[in-house]
Design a protein around this motif. Sequence first.
Motif, PDB file in Angstrom:
ATOM      1  N   GLY A 264      -2.962 -26.052 -58.609  1.00 14.59           N
ATOM      2  CA  GLY A 264      -4.315 -26.368 -59.066  1.00 14.59           C
ATOM      3  C   GLY A 264      -4.353 -27.364 -60.201  1.00 14.59           C
ATOM      4  N   LYS A 265      -3.473 -27.213 -61.173  1.00  9.26           N
ATOM      5  CA  LYS A 265      -3.447 -28.142 -62.313  1.00  9.26           C
ATOM      6  C   LYS A 265      -3.017 -29.521 -61.859  1.00  9.26           C
ATOM      7  CE  LYS A 265      -1.580 -28.679 -66.978  1.00  9.26           C
ATOM      8  NZ  LYS A 265      -0.711 -28.073 -68.036  1.00  9.26           N
ATOM      9  N   ARG A 266      -2.014 -29.566 -60.993  1.00  6.61           N
ATOM     10  CA  ARG A 266      -1.520 -30.849 -60.499  1.00  6.61           C
ATOM     11  C   ARG A 266      -2.588 -31.585 -59.703  1.00  6.61           C
ATOM     12  NH1 ARG A 266       2.327 -28.896 -57.971  1.00  6.61           N
ATOM     13  NH2 ARG A 266       1.486 -28.959 -55.835  1.00  6.61           N
ATOM     14  N   GLU A 267      -3.445 -30.817 -59.020  1.00  4.20           N
ATOM     15  CA  GLU A 267      -4.509 -31.419 -58.220  1.00  4.20           C
ATOM     16  C   GLU A 267      -5.754 -31.740 -59.045  1.00  4.20           C
ATOM     17  OE1 GLU A 267      -5.274 -28.824 -54.958  1.00  4.20           O
ATOM     18  OE2 GLU A 267      -3.246 -28.976 -54.134  1.00  4.20           O
ATOM     19  N   GLY A 268      -5.673 -31.532 -60.351  1.00  2.00           N
ATOM     20  CA  GLY A 268      -6.780 -31.893 -61.227  1.00  2.00           C
ATOM     21  C   GLY A 268      -7.881 -30.860 -61.334  1.00  2.00           C
ATOM     22  N   LYS A 269      -7.597 -29.610 -60.948  1.00  2.00           N
ATOM     23  CA  LYS A 269      -8.601 -28.563 -61.057  1.00  2.00           C
ATOM     24  C   LYS A 269      -8.810 -28.196 -62.527  1.00  2.00           C
ATOM     25  CE  LYS A 269      -8.631 -28.119 -56.542  1.00  2.00           C
ATOM     26  NZ  LYS A 269      -9.767 -28.564 -55.710  1.00  2.00           N
ATOM     27  N   GLY A 270     -10.063 -27.870 -62.875  1.00  2.00           N
ATOM     28  CA  GLY A 270     -10.366 -27.506 -64.249  1.00  2.00           C
ATOM     29  C   GLY A 270      -9.820 -26.146 -64.635  1.00  2.00           C
ATOM     30  N   ARG A 271      -9.668 -25.920 -65.914  1.00  2.00           N
ATOM     31  CA  ARG A 271      -9.208 -24.618 -66.409  1.00  2.00           C
ATOM     32  C   ARG A 271     -10.219 -23.539 -66.040  1.00  2.00           C
ATOM     33  NH1 ARG A 271      -6.010 -23.437 -70.841  1.00  2.00           N
ATOM     34  NH2 ARG A 271      -7.705 -22.210 -71.723  1.00  2.00           N
ATOM     35  N   ASN A 272      -9.707 -22.399 -65.622  1.00  2.00           N
ATOM     36  CA  ASN A 272     -10.564 -21.255 -65.340  1.00  2.00           C
ATOM     37  C   ASN A 272     -10.504 -20.338 -66.558  1.00  2.00           C
ATOM     38  OD1 ASN A 272     -11.707 -18.803 -64.334  1.00  2.00           O
ATOM     39  ND2 ASN A 272     -11.292 -19.515 -62.254  1.00  2.00           N
ATOM     40  N   GLU A 273     -11.464 -20.516 -67.462  1.00  2.00           N
ATOM     41  CA  GLU A 273     -11.415 -19.831 -68.751  1.00  2.00           C
ATOM     42  C   GLU A 273     -11.444 -18.311 -68.606  1.00  2.00           C
ATOM     43  OE1 GLU A 273     -10.725 -21.318 -71.366  1.00  2.00           O
ATOM     44  OE2 GLU A 273     -11.158 -23.413 -70.924  1.00  2.00           O
ATOM     45  N   VAL A 274     -12.223 -17.802 -67.652  1.00  2.00           N
ATOM     46  CA  VAL A 274     -12.314 -16.352 -67.485  1.00  2.00           C
ATOM     47  C   VAL A 274     -11.006 -15.806 -66.918  1.00  2.00           C
ATOM     48  CG1 VAL A 274     -13.553 -14.462 -66.366  1.00  2.00           C
ATOM     49  CG2 VAL A 274     -14.809 -16.465 -67.183  1.00  2.00           C
ATOM     50  N   ALA A 275     -10.468 -16.468 -65.899  1.00  2.00           N
ATOM     51  CA  ALA A 275      -9.195 -16.030 -65.324  1.00  2.00           C
ATOM     52  C   ALA A 275      -8.064 -16.104 -66.341  1.00  2.00           C
ATOM     53  CB  ALA A 275      -8.854 -16.873 -64.097  1.00  2.00           C
ATOM     54  N   ASN A 276      -8.151 -17.035 -67.268  1.00  2.00           N
ATOM     55  CA  ASN A 276      -7.103 -17.159 -68.281  1.00  2.00           C
ATOM     56  C   ASN A 276      -6.952 -15.894 -69.117  1.00  2.00           C
ATOM     57  OD1 ASN A 276      -6.485 -19.739 -67.501  1.00  2.00           O
ATOM     58  ND2 ASN A 276      -7.518 -20.763 -69.200  1.00  2.00           N
ATOM     59  N   MET A 277      -8.018 -15.129 -69.269  1.00  2.00           N
ATOM     60  CA  MET A 277      -7.946 -13.891 -70.063  1.00  2.00           C
ATOM     61  C   MET A 277      -7.028 -12.867 -69.422  1.00  2.00           C
ATOM     62  SD  MET A 277     -11.767 -13.001 -71.414  1.00  2.00           S
ATOM     63  CE  MET A 277     -12.377 -12.559 -69.766  1.00  2.00           C
ATOM     64  N   VAL A 278      -6.954 -12.879 -68.086  1.00  2.00           N
ATOM     65  CA  VAL A 278      -6.220 -11.825 -67.385  1.00  2.00           C
ATOM     66  C   VAL A 278      -5.036 -12.345 -66.575  1.00  2.00           C
ATOM     67  CG1 VAL A 278      -8.155 -10.222 -67.270  1.00  2.00           C
ATOM     68  CG2 VAL A 278      -7.914 -11.970 -65.495  1.00  2.00           C
ATOM     69  N   CYS A 279      -4.863 -13.653 -66.524  1.00  2.00           N
ATOM     70  CA  CYS A 279      -3.792 -14.240 -65.704  1.00  2.00           C
ATOM     71  C   CYS A 279      -2.927 -15.255 -66.441  1.00  2.00           C
ATOM     72  CB  CYS A 279      -4.396 -14.951 -64.483  1.00  2.00           C
ATOM     73  SG  CYS A 279      -5.331 -13.889 -63.382  1.00  2.00           S
ATOM     74  N   GLY A 280      -3.255 -15.581 -67.650  1.00  2.00           N
ATOM     75  CA  GLY A 280      -2.563 -16.682 -68.287  1.00  2.00           C
ATOM     76  C   GLY A 280      -3.176 -18.008 -67.850  1.00  2.00           C
TER      77      GLY A 280
END
Length: 212
Positions: A124-140
């Motif tokens: 996802g990051k390599r393909e230019g997808k934006g940060r998922n701020e909510v998922a970051n809380m529980v997934c890194g």
Amino acid sequence: MATTCAACSSFQKAKTRCSGCKEVTYCSKACQTSHFPAHGNICPAFQKYNCFLLHADAQTSRPPLDEISGQLEPFHLQNYGIETAEIGELKRRLGWSGASEVGKFYDHAGSDTWYYFVYGQRGGKREGKGRNEVANMVCGETHGDVAIIRSGPAGFDTPENFSKSALVNALVFYKTHSRDTVFAERERNRFGKRTGFDLSGVPSFDATNWNL
């Protein structure tokens, strides 16, 4: 502003509203409580599905962590229960190039026999997808949309279907709690109950692959 109470039909200033859909209003907490059996059957927030998408882009000007509900979309899986089939369906229906586990987290209510399991877009990051701020809380660190289902260790019954409201409550919980700390606590609890061992002094523990 005066509105019509959904329970008693009185026209007055709303004192409370449905915490799920945020649309249905009531003149009192008592009216809301009495009306829940009827409203709960039709409120989108309380309808149950076996999967929800958590979008990276919030459809609001508010910060993502303040509008978690607005980033969730029901996405019922036809092939729930078999990981390879789930991944195949996500790729086919969402157009993902690949999918894999990006995290798992326990709920807000103390469960230690099942957890929320999160699939993310591979690369996802390599393909230019934006940060998922909510998922970051529980997934890194997570980029792009993710799909959330329920899963658990072998030998335990996992409640397949769940509501948007239940998932929102779980995610909000992690605004003030550490995912790693909660996960280790629940793992220790389950392992201790199954084996009789006291693991209270073990700081980090993950027995999800031990079938215990």
